[in-house]
Design a protein around this motif. Structure first.
Motif, mmCIF file in Angstrom:
data_model
loop_
_atom_site.group_PDB
_atom_site.id
_atom_site.type_symbol
_atom_site.label_atom_id
_atom_site.label_comp_id
_atom_site.label_asym_id
_atom_site.label_seq_id
_atom_site.Cartn_x
_atom_site.Cartn_y
_atom_site.Cartn_z
ATOM 1 N N LEU A 101 0.831 -1.205 0.000
ATOM 2 C CA LEU A 101 0.000 0.000 0.000
ATOM 3 C C LEU A 101 0.869 1.259 0.000
ATOM 4 N N LEU A 102 1.863 1.298 0.876
ATOM 5 C CA LEU A 102 2.700 2.501 0.992
ATOM 6 C C LEU A 102 3.565 2.692 -0.254
ATOM 7 N N LEU A 103 4.114 1.617 -0.797
ATOM 8 C CA LEU A 103 4.957 1.747 -1.982
ATOM 9 C C LEU A 103 4.133 2.175 -3.196
ATOM 10 N N LEU A 104 2.952 1.612 -3.358
ATOM 11 C CA LEU A 104 2.091 2.019 -4.463
ATOM 12 C C LEU A 104 1.624 3.463 -4.295
ATOM 13 N N ALA A 105 1.364 3.868 -3.068
ATOM 14 C CA ALA A 105 0.999 5.262 -2.812
ATOM 15 C C ALA A 105 2.136 6.200 -3.182
ATOM 16 N N ALA A 106 3.352 5.823 -2.832
ATOM 17 C CA ALA A 106 4.504 6.651 -3.193
ATOM 18 C C ALA A 106 4.663 6.745 -4.705
ATOM 19 N N ALA A 107 4.426 5.630 -5.413
ATOM 20 C CA ALA A 107 4.513 5.641 -6.876
ATOM 21 C C ALA A 107 3.465 6.572 -7.468
ATOM 22 N N ALA A 108 2.236 6.507 -6.950
ATOM 23 C CA ALA A 108 1.174 7.379 -7.460
ATOM 24 C C ALA A 108 1.482 8.847 -7.171
ATOM 25 N N HIS A 109 2.059 9.120 -6.028
ATOM 26 C CA HIS A 109 2.357 10.509 -5.654
ATOM 27 C C HIS A 109 3.468 11.091 -6.529
ATOM 28 N N TYR A 110 4.556 10.343 -6.684
ATOM 29 C CA TYR A 110 5.719 10.888 -7.379
ATOM 30 C C TYR A 110 5.645 10.737 -8.902
ATOM 31 N N LEU A 111 4.936 9.727 -9.390
ATOM 32 C CA LEU A 111 4.875 9.506 -10.843
ATOM 33 C C LEU A 111 3.645 10.148 -11.477
ATOM 34 N N ALA A 112 2.517 10.183 -10.750
ATOM 35 C CA ALA A 112 1.289 10.748 -11.309
ATOM 36 C C ALA A 112 0.933 12.094 -10.701
ATOM 37 N N GLY A 113 1.667 12.517 -9.689
ATOM 38 C CA GLY A 113 1.421 13.827 -9.083
ATOM 39 C C GLY A 113 0.169 13.904 -8.228
ATOM 40 N N LEU A 114 -0.367 12.763 -7.769
ATOM 41 C CA LEU A 114 -1.536 12.786 -6.902
ATOM 42 C C LEU A 114 -1.156 13.275 -5.510
ATOM 43 N N GLY A 115 -2.119 13.905 -4.845
ATOM 44 C CA GLY A 115 -1.894 14.268 -3.456
ATOM 45 C C GLY A 115 -1.766 13.022 -2.598
ATOM 46 N N TRP A 116 -1.222 13.191 -1.403
ATOM 47 C CA TRP A 116 -0.982 12.014 -0.575
ATOM 48 C C TRP A 116 -2.284 11.320 -0.176
ATOM 49 N N ASP A 117 -3.365 12.068 -0.038
ATOM 50 C CA ASP A 117 -4.621 11.423 0.333
ATOM 51 C C ASP A 117 -5.107 10.485 -0.769
ATOM 52 N N LEU A 118 -5.145 10.981 -2.022
ATOM 53 C CA LEU A 118 -5.547 10.117 -3.134
ATOM 54 C C LEU A 118 -4.514 9.024 -3.409
ATOM 55 N N SER A 119 -3.251 9.331 -3.164
ATOM 56 C CA SER A 119 -2.203 8.320 -3.370
ATOM 57 C C SER A 119 -2.380 7.148 -2.418
ATOM 58 N N LEU A 120 -2.705 7.444 -1.154
ATOM 59 C CA LEU A 120 -2.950 6.367 -0.197
ATOM 60 C C LEU A 120 -4.192 5.562 -0.586
ATOM 61 N N LEU A 121 -5.207 6.256 -1.093
ATOM 62 C CA LEU A 121 -6.396 5.552 -1.559
ATOM 63 C C LEU A 121 -6.059 4.652 -2.741
ATOM 64 N N PHE A 122 -5.260 5.162 -3.671
ATOM 65 C CA PHE A 122 -4.813 4.350 -4.810
ATOM 66 C C PHE A 122 -4.043 3.127 -4.322
ATOM 67 N N GLY A 123 -3.163 3.314 -3.356
ATOM 68 C CA GLY A 123 -2.400 2.190 -2.823
ATOM 69 C C GLY A 123 -3.286 1.141 -2.187
ATOM 70 N N ALA A 124 -4.318 1.590 -1.436
ATOM 71 C CA ALA A 124 -5.231 0.641 -0.794
ATOM 72 C C ALA A 124 -6.034 -0.142 -1.825
ATOM 73 N N LEU A 125 -6.436 0.523 -2.906
ATOM 74 C CA LEU A 125 -7.220 -0.138 -3.944
ATOM 75 C C LEU A 125 -6.400 -1.153 -4.738
ATOM 76 N N THR A 126 -5.148 -0.834 -4.988
ATOM 77 C CA THR A 126 -4.353 -1.636 -5.919
ATOM 78 C C THR A 126 -3.398 -2.610 -5.244
ATOM 79 N N CYS A 127 -3.418 -2.686 -3.927
ATOM 80 C CA CYS A 127 -2.612 -3.720 -3.259
ATOM 81 C C CYS A 127 -3.383 -5.030 -3.186
ATOM 82 N N VAL A 128 -4.589 -5.053 -3.764
ATOM 83 C CA VAL A 128 -5.513 -6.186 -3.622
ATOM 84 C C VAL A 128 -5.540 -7.027 -4.890
ATOM 85 N N THR A 129 -5.318 -8.335 -4.734
ATOM 86 C CA THR A 129 -5.661 -9.294 -5.790
ATOM 87 C C THR A 129 -7.038 -9.847 -5.432
#
Length: 596
Positions: A101-129
């Motif tokens: 979750l944290l690594l994916l959030a960092a990727a979304a923040h630094y690569l896509a420019g999302l704020g940390w709140d949306l980045s953490l949400l992205f990480g929570a959504l995409t850490c799931v199989t």
């Protein structure tokens, strides 16, 4: 306008069915074809405009569909099973999930420019199989049992847990953007937990006391879930998703509450909802994507595939003793699926209404990651497994439905011939006896929803219906025709043709080939075993061919199976007569008076 809406909805229904059917044929996750169908109909073909089609109903339709999807997923989480899933899986679904979750959030923040709140949400959504993407891939991948169990259990357990993470982070974002204090957020969470727990207890009470007749239980559960969702949203704004998630987890772990039939109904309903929903969601994508979104999504996908997943598996498997080859394949396989797609789209709709910056790129980023992981991993996982030497050979094993003396005797004969045999039945006494005889077993109906989630078919390629329960035998055969193919499923008759009349005969389309000679029934086979008939395995040569076998063991001998020169198991069945040749091994039922 009414005709247009009706045509669109029925067209989506037909396209959704075709996408599901195509996924079954090619053994790939259906979400891939559903998303591609939506993209073709929406941003590329401009045939489907969900906002115009449904108007103000779009958000309620998506919300209620996602609520049912989350409830169905969370209903499968059993806390009692967590103790037996192994060190690696426990790591993947706990601290490993947090790392991802944290690594994916960092990727979304630094690569896509999302704020940390949306980045953490992205990480929570995409850490799931999840099971819906893992199981089709495992059927094609066919890794060893250790890898298959790890990936399967990870998908089952992390699916509802990841949804819970995402809902909590979403609630925090909404609370902050609406200017609410921390107390309001905690109140929303508490309201969702209480509403979910109370709804689960209420439904459990009704089911235990049988206040709801069996034929209305699915309907009643559906109504109570959706009512709980809407009432919770009314009491504590946006708490409904948390309510249905908690409700599913609680209901699935309460004692003396039988939810198998409910879960089976919810799984069928979820297939329908997912098929329609994902076409709608993908059709809402705008094209071209917001500037930089495509390249950012590809970059995040590469980071997720080559950096995040390997680190997660490495951290989760420390101290497990798992070999590097197994770790390497598990590190490669992590497709994203239903939770990520459906929940991200719902959150994006809500967040865009609140004016949260960056919410418009949340869904494209998630969809790019889903399509990227499914396509890449589906195309490369099997060759990689072979290169790493962790793939099972071609499926030569046999699943047997039944555990009585007949099933055990046939299973033992095939096992001694070198085939992997798995006996499945819900008769505990028969399963216990099979285990004592050294046969692999599965306790449960192999055609049940429980078996779909827990029965490991690694190395299995054929199915024999040997149960004494006639209707269930036929249903299990039909079920596994979809899994193995029509030519790989057989049944032993429970009634002879002359004993069957038009009142109790099944439709010919529902029948699979009957085993062995014409007129052979389960009762006759069992009687002959009691009278001393035995199953004999013999290799044929140029000087001792099948006619010599019949001459030695008697013309009443019954050919059951043949194993050709390549080790392929061939089944003797009505209207499919075998012609054993030199070089084959034959397995036959021979009379007691036959010479040794």
């Amino acid at each position: 306008m009414t005709i247009e809406i009706g045509l669109m909805l029925t067209g989506m229904l037909a396209i959704g069915f075709f996408a599901q059917w195509l996924a079954w044929r090619v053994k790939l996750p259906a979400i891939l074809f559903l998303l591609l169908a939506g993209i073709v109909l929406g941003p590329i073909g401009h045939v489907l405009d969900p906002d115009k089609l449904l108007g103000p109903l779009l958000f309620p339709v998506v919300s209620l569909s996602v609520a049912l999807i989350l409830f169905e997923g969370s209903l499968t989480l059993r806390f009692s099973e967590l103790s037996g899933i192994g060190h690696v899986v426990r790591g993947l679904v706990s601290y490993g999930a947090v790392v991802a979750l944290l690594l994916l959030a960092a990727a979304a923040h630094y690569l896509a420019g999302l704020g940390w709140d949306l980045s953490l949400l992205f990480g929570a959504l995409t850490c799931v199989t999840g099971p819906t993407v893992i199981m089709p891939m495992l059927r094609t991948l066919r890794p060893n049992a250790r890898i298959a169990n790890t990936l399967r259990w990870e998908g089952i357990v992390i699916d509802p847990l990841g949804a819970l993470f995402a809902v909590l982070i979403y609630e925090a974002i909404v609370s902050r953007h609406q200017g609410h204090a921390v107390g309001v957020f905690l109140g929303t969470v508490l309201g969702g937990v209480i509403c979910g727990g109370v709804a689960a207890l209420a439904l459990a009470f009704l089911l235990r006391r049988q206040f709801i007749p069996e034929y209305l239980q699915n309907y009643g559960t559906l109504a109570i879930v959706l009512l709980s969702f809407t009432l919770s949203n009314t009491i504590a704004h946006d708490s409904g998703l948390l309510t249905v998630t908690i409700m599913g987890i609680a209901l699935g772990n309460l004692r003396d509450v039988h939810v198998d039939d409910i879960l089976d109904f919810k799984e069928h309903l979820t297939v329908l909802l997912v098929s329609m929903l994902f076409i709608l969601l993908a059709a809402r994508l705008s094209w071209p994507l917001p500037p930089g979104t495509l390249w950012a999504g590809i970059a995040i996908f590469l980071v997720a595939q080559f950096v995040v997943r390997p680190i997660t598996v490495l951290v989760s498997s420390i101290g497990s003793g798992m070999g590097w080859r197994d770790r390497a394949l598990i590190s490669w396989v992590a497709p994203r699926g239903i939770v990520a797609a459906s929940v991200s789209a719902l959150f994006a709709l809500r967040l865009s209404h609140l004016g949260v910056a960056g919410s418009e790129v949340l869904v494209p980023l998630v969809f790019i990651l889903i399509i990227g992981t499914v396509v890449l991993q589906s195309a490369t996982a099997r060759p990689l497994a072979r290169w790493l030497k962790v793939a099972e050979p071609d499926p030569r094993g046999v699943l047997i439905f039944g555990s009585d003396a007949v099933a055990r005797a046939i299973g033992k004969a095939l096992s001694e011939a070198g085939f992997h045999i798995l006996l499945a039945d819900d008769d505990w006494d028969g399963i216990r006896r099979a285990r004592m005889e050294g046969l692999s077993t599965f306790y449960g109906n192999p055609a049940s929803a429980h078996a779909d989630r827990h029965l490991v078919l690694a190395g299995i390629g054929q199915m024999l219906g040997l149960s004494t329960h006639r209707e269930r035998n036929s249903l299990a055969c039909l079920h596994y025709q979809q899994e193995f193919g029509r030519e790989k499923v057989y049944r032993l008759r429970n009634l002879a043709p002359q004993e069957t009349n038009h009142r109790n005969a099944l439709n010919d389309r529902l029948l699979v080939p009957a085993l062995f000679e014409e007129g052979m029934t389960h009762a006759r086979f069992a009687e002959w075993l009691i009278r001393g008939w035995r199953i004999k395995s013999t290799g044929l040569t140029a000087t001792f061919d099948w006619p010599h076998f019949i001459e030695q063991y008697g013309s009443t001998s019954i050919l059951m199976f043949g194993i050709d020169e390549k080790g392929v198991l061939r089944v003797a069945a009505e209207r499919r007569e075998l012609e054993p040749r030199p070089g084959w091994t034959v397995i036959a039922l021979v009379p007691p008076e036959a010479s040794a």
